[in-house]
Design a protein around this motif. Structure first.
Motif, PDB file in Angstrom:
ATOM      1  N   ALA A 103       0.849  -1.193   0.000  1.00 34.48           N
ATOM      2  CA  ALA A 103       0.000   0.000   0.000  1.00 34.48           C
ATOM      3  C   ALA A 103       0.886   1.245   0.000  1.00 34.48           C
ATOM      4  O   ALA A 103       1.808   1.352   0.815  1.00 34.48           O
ATOM      5  CB  ALA A 103      -0.899  -0.006   1.233  1.00 34.48           C
ATOM      6  N   VAL A 104       0.605   2.165  -0.926  1.00 39.10           N
ATOM      7  CA  VAL A 104       1.369   3.407  -1.025  1.00 39.10           C
ATOM      8  C   VAL A 104       0.421   4.586  -1.190  1.00 39.10           C
ATOM      9  O   VAL A 104      -0.677   4.435  -1.727  1.00 39.10           O
ATOM     10  CB  VAL A 104       2.397   3.374  -2.191  1.00 39.10           C
ATOM     11  CG1 VAL A 104       3.363   2.206  -2.037  1.00 39.10           C
ATOM     12  CG2 VAL A 104       1.719   3.318  -3.552  1.00 39.10           C
ATOM     13  N   LYS A 105       0.849   5.741  -0.732  1.00 38.27           N
ATOM     14  CA  LYS A 105       0.038   6.948  -0.914  1.00 38.27           C
ATOM     15  C   LYS A 105       0.122   7.459  -2.347  1.00 38.27           C
ATOM     16  O   LYS A 105      -0.841   8.017  -2.867  1.00 38.27           O
ATOM     17  CB  LYS A 105       0.502   8.031   0.051  1.00 38.27           C
ATOM     18  CG  LYS A 105       0.212   7.721   1.496  1.00 38.27           C
ATOM     19  CD  LYS A 105       0.728   8.824   2.399  1.00 38.27           C
ATOM     20  CE  LYS A 105       0.490   8.464   3.867  1.00 38.27           C
ATOM     21  NZ  LYS A 105       1.068   9.467   4.772  1.00 38.27           N
ATOM     22  N   SER A 106       1.294   7.284  -2.978  1.00 37.76           N
ATOM     23  CA  SER A 106       1.505   7.843  -4.307  1.00 37.76           C
ATOM     24  C   SER A 106       2.380   6.932  -5.153  1.00 37.76           C
ATOM     25  O   SER A 106       3.530   6.654  -4.777  1.00 37.76           O
ATOM     26  CB  SER A 106       2.169   9.220  -4.187  1.00 37.76           C
ATOM     27  OG  SER A 106       2.673   9.656  -5.431  1.00 37.76           O
ATOM     28  N   LEU A 107       1.865   6.496  -6.298  1.00 40.73           N
ATOM     29  CA  LEU A 107       2.689   5.734  -7.228  1.00 40.73           C
ATOM     30  C   LEU A 107       3.834   6.585  -7.751  1.00 40.73           C
ATOM     31  O   LEU A 107       4.967   6.112  -7.871  1.00 40.73           O
ATOM     32  CB  LEU A 107       1.855   5.217  -8.407  1.00 40.73           C
ATOM     33  CG  LEU A 107       0.823   4.138  -8.126  1.00 40.73           C
ATOM     34  CD1 LEU A 107       0.120   3.727  -9.418  1.00 40.73           C
ATOM     35  CD2 LEU A 107       1.434   2.933  -7.453  1.00 40.73           C
ATOM     36  N   ASP A 108       3.537   7.857  -8.046  1.00 44.03           N
ATOM     37  CA  ASP A 108       4.571   8.735  -8.589  1.00 44.03           C
ATOM     38  C   ASP A 108       5.755   8.878  -7.641  1.00 44.03           C
ATOM     39  O   ASP A 108       6.906   8.935  -8.073  1.00 44.03           O
ATOM     40  CB  ASP A 108       3.996  10.118  -8.907  1.00 44.03           C
ATOM     41  CG  ASP A 108       3.019  10.099 -10.074  1.00 44.03           C
ATOM     42  OD1 ASP A 108       3.092   9.156 -10.897  1.00 44.03           O
ATOM     43  OD2 ASP A 108       2.189  11.016 -10.161  1.00 44.03           O
ATOM     44  N   PRO A 121      -4.514   4.281  -3.483  1.00 45.89           N
ATOM     45  CA  PRO A 121      -5.970   4.459  -3.454  1.00 45.89           C
ATOM     46  C   PRO A 121      -6.425   5.561  -4.405  1.00 45.89           C
ATOM     47  O   PRO A 121      -5.731   6.563  -4.577  1.00 45.89           O
ATOM     48  CB  PRO A 121      -6.260   4.833  -2.003  1.00 45.89           C
ATOM     49  CG  PRO A 121      -4.977   5.369  -1.464  1.00 45.89           C
ATOM     50  CD  PRO A 121      -3.882   4.701  -2.239  1.00 45.89           C
ATOM     51  N   THR A 122      -7.577   5.351  -5.035  1.00 46.11           N
ATOM     52  CA  THR A 122      -8.175   6.387  -5.879  1.00 46.11           C
ATOM     53  C   THR A 122      -9.391   7.006  -5.196  1.00 46.11           C
ATOM     54  O   THR A 122     -10.007   7.906  -5.740  1.00 46.11           O
ATOM     55  CB  THR A 122      -8.596   5.826  -7.254  1.00 46.11           C
ATOM     56  OG1 THR A 122      -9.523   4.756  -7.053  1.00 46.11           O
ATOM     57  CG2 THR A 122      -7.383   5.333  -8.033  1.00 46.11           C
ATOM     58  N   ALA A 181     -10.299   0.161   0.312  1.00 54.12           N
ATOM     59  CA  ALA A 181      -9.654  -0.634   1.367  1.00 54.12           C
ATOM     60  C   ALA A 181      -8.201  -0.210   1.550  1.00 54.12           C
ATOM     61  O   ALA A 181      -7.694  -0.194   2.683  1.00 54.12           O
ATOM     62  CB  ALA A 181      -9.735  -2.115   1.022  1.00 54.12           C
ATOM     63  N   ILE A 182      -7.532   0.172   0.481  1.00 53.38           N
ATOM     64  CA  ILE A 182      -6.130   0.589   0.577  1.00 53.38           C
ATOM     65  C   ILE A 182      -6.019   1.913   1.316  1.00 53.38           C
ATOM     66  O   ILE A 182      -5.140   2.089   2.164  1.00 53.38           O
ATOM     67  CB  ILE A 182      -5.487   0.674  -0.824  1.00 53.38           C
ATOM     68  CG1 ILE A 182      -5.430  -0.715  -1.454  1.00 53.38           C
ATOM     69  CG2 ILE A 182      -4.105   1.303  -0.770  1.00 53.38           C
ATOM     70  CD1 ILE A 182      -4.607  -1.737  -0.690  1.00 53.38           C
ATOM     71  N   ALA A 183      -6.915   2.854   1.034  1.00 56.67           N
ATOM     72  CA  ALA A 183      -6.892   4.134   1.757  1.00 56.67           C
ATOM     73  C   ALA A 183      -7.104   3.909   3.245  1.00 56.67           C
ATOM     74  O   ALA A 183      -6.408   4.509   4.088  1.00 56.67           O
ATOM     75  CB  ALA A 183      -7.960   5.080   1.203  1.00 56.67           C
ATOM     76  N   LYS A 203      -2.645   1.836   9.318  1.00 54.48           N
ATOM     77  CA  LYS A 203      -1.326   1.242   9.560  1.00 54.48           C
ATOM     78  C   LYS A 203      -0.171   1.958   8.871  1.00 54.48           C
ATOM     79  O   LYS A 203       0.979   1.598   9.063  1.00 54.48           O
ATOM     80  CB  LYS A 203      -1.327  -0.214   9.094  1.00 54.48           C
ATOM     81  CG  LYS A 203      -2.294  -1.095   9.844  1.00 54.48           C
ATOM     82  CD  LYS A 203      -2.246  -2.517   9.314  1.00 54.48           C
ATOM     83  CE  LYS A 203      -3.249  -3.385  10.032  1.00 54.48           C
ATOM     84  NZ  LYS A 203      -3.236  -4.754   9.518  1.00 54.48           N
ATOM     85  N   GLY A 204      -0.471   2.911   7.991  1.00 51.71           N
ATOM     86  CA  GLY A 204       0.579   3.563   7.209  1.00 51.71           C
ATOM     87  C   GLY A 204       0.905   2.762   5.958  1.00 51.71           C
ATOM     88  O   GLY A 204       0.354   1.694   5.715  1.00 51.71           O
ATOM     89  N   GLU A 205       1.813   3.291   5.179  1.00 50.56           N
ATOM     90  CA  GLU A 205       2.227   2.610   3.957  1.00 50.56           C
ATOM     91  C   GLU A 205       3.022   1.355   4.316  1.00 50.56           C
ATOM     92  O   GLU A 205       3.628   1.274   5.379  1.00 50.56           O
ATOM     93  CB  GLU A 205       3.111   3.526   3.107  1.00 50.56           C
ATOM     94  CG  GLU A 205       2.398   4.740   2.569  1.00 50.56           C
ATOM     95  CD  GLU A 205       3.321   5.638   1.778  1.00 50.56           C
ATOM     96  OE1 GLU A 205       3.178   5.671   0.538  1.00 50.56           O
ATOM     97  OE2 GLU A 205       4.178   6.289   2.399  1.00 50.56           O
ATOM     98  N   GLY A 206       3.021   0.395   3.406  1.00 48.75           N
ATOM     99  CA  GLY A 206       3.840  -0.794   3.614  1.00 48.75           C
ATOM    100  C   GLY A 206       3.161  -2.056   3.130  1.00 48.75           C
ATOM    101  O   GLY A 206       2.169  -2.010   2.396  1.00 48.75           O
ATOM    102  N   LEU A 207       3.698  -3.195   3.559  1.00 49.72           N
ATOM    103  CA  LEU A 207       3.159  -4.484   3.128  1.00 49.72           C
ATOM    104  C   LEU A 207       1.674  -4.566   3.423  1.00 49.72           C
ATOM    105  O   LEU A 207       1.234  -4.252   4.525  1.00 49.72           O
ATOM    106  CB  LEU A 207       3.879  -5.628   3.831  1.00 49.72           C
ATOM    107  CG  LEU A 207       5.321  -5.860   3.411  1.00 49.72           C
ATOM    108  CD1 LEU A 207       5.938  -6.973   4.240  1.00 49.72           C
ATOM    109  CD2 LEU A 207       5.423  -6.185   1.934  1.00 49.72           C
ATOM    110  N   HIS A 208       0.915  -5.006   2.433  1.00 51.23           N
ATOM    111  CA  HIS A 208      -0.527  -5.072   2.573  1.00 51.23           C
ATOM    112  C   HIS A 208      -1.054  -6.497   2.503  1.00 51.23           C
ATOM    113  O   HIS A 208      -1.868  -6.904   3.320  1.00 51.23           O
ATOM    114  CB  HIS A 208      -1.194  -4.204   1.499  1.00 51.23           C
ATOM    115  CG  HIS A 208      -2.671  -4.160   1.606  1.00 51.23           C
ATOM    116  ND1 HIS A 208      -3.491  -4.938   0.817  1.00 51.23           N
ATOM    117  CD2 HIS A 208      -3.481  -3.455   2.416  1.00 51.23           C
ATOM    118  CE1 HIS A 208      -4.754  -4.692   1.141  1.00 51.23           C
ATOM    119  NE2 HIS A 208      -4.783  -3.810   2.106  1.00 51.23           N
TER     120      HIS A 208
END
Length: 140
Positions: A11-16, A58-59, A64-66, A72-77
């Motif tokens: 899970a990441v906040k931004s792909l870019d 997340p879009t 669920a990712i957001a 839990k923050g970004e990381g292994l999902h």
């Protein structure tokens, strides 16, 4: 039947912001990027010797990712297992008293059919069963 590990979801906040680490620092090349509207995510997929690293952005704040990032923050999902019969493997899990998130498979990235098993009954590991098109035990 489970065949191999298909991918590891992160899970990441931004792909870019995240792609350059995997592409440039680790040298994994250009990812395949697509939006999976049913899951409310954008996905960047890197191939590492047949196992994929799946970055999930997340879009929607309702995805669920957001919610996972918020909690839990970004990381292994999650970890995903490739199967040739997701419906049968999902039923096996249910028969073994595993709590299902998806009672039936839903569309996933790369035209897959996927289903998730709840971490409450999988020793805190969100588990995905993933069937690719044309990878069926029944000749479909």
């Amino acid at each position: 039947m489970i065949q191999q590990i298909d991918h590891i979801g992160i899970a990441v906040k931004s792909l870019d912001a995240t792609i350059p680490y995997y592409r440039d620092a680790l040298g994994l090349g250009e990812p395949h990027i697509e939006e999976v509207t049913t899951q409310k995510v954008r996905v960047a997929m890197f191939d590492v010797a047949g196992v994929h690293i799946e970055l999930l952005e997340p879009t929607s704040p309702e995805s669920a990712i957001a919610k996972a990032i918020e909690k839990k923050g970004e990381g292994l999902h999650h970890i995903a297992f490739k199967t040739n019969d997701v419906t049968t493997d999902l039923q096996k899990a249910a028969d073994a008293s595993i709590q299902l998130i998806n009672a039936t498979p839903v569309p996933g990235a790369h035209n897959t059919q996927v289903a998730f098993l709840h971490p409450k009954s999988t020793f805190s590991v969100l588990t995905e069963l993933c069937q690719h098109p044309g990878n069926c035990c029944c000749g479909e």
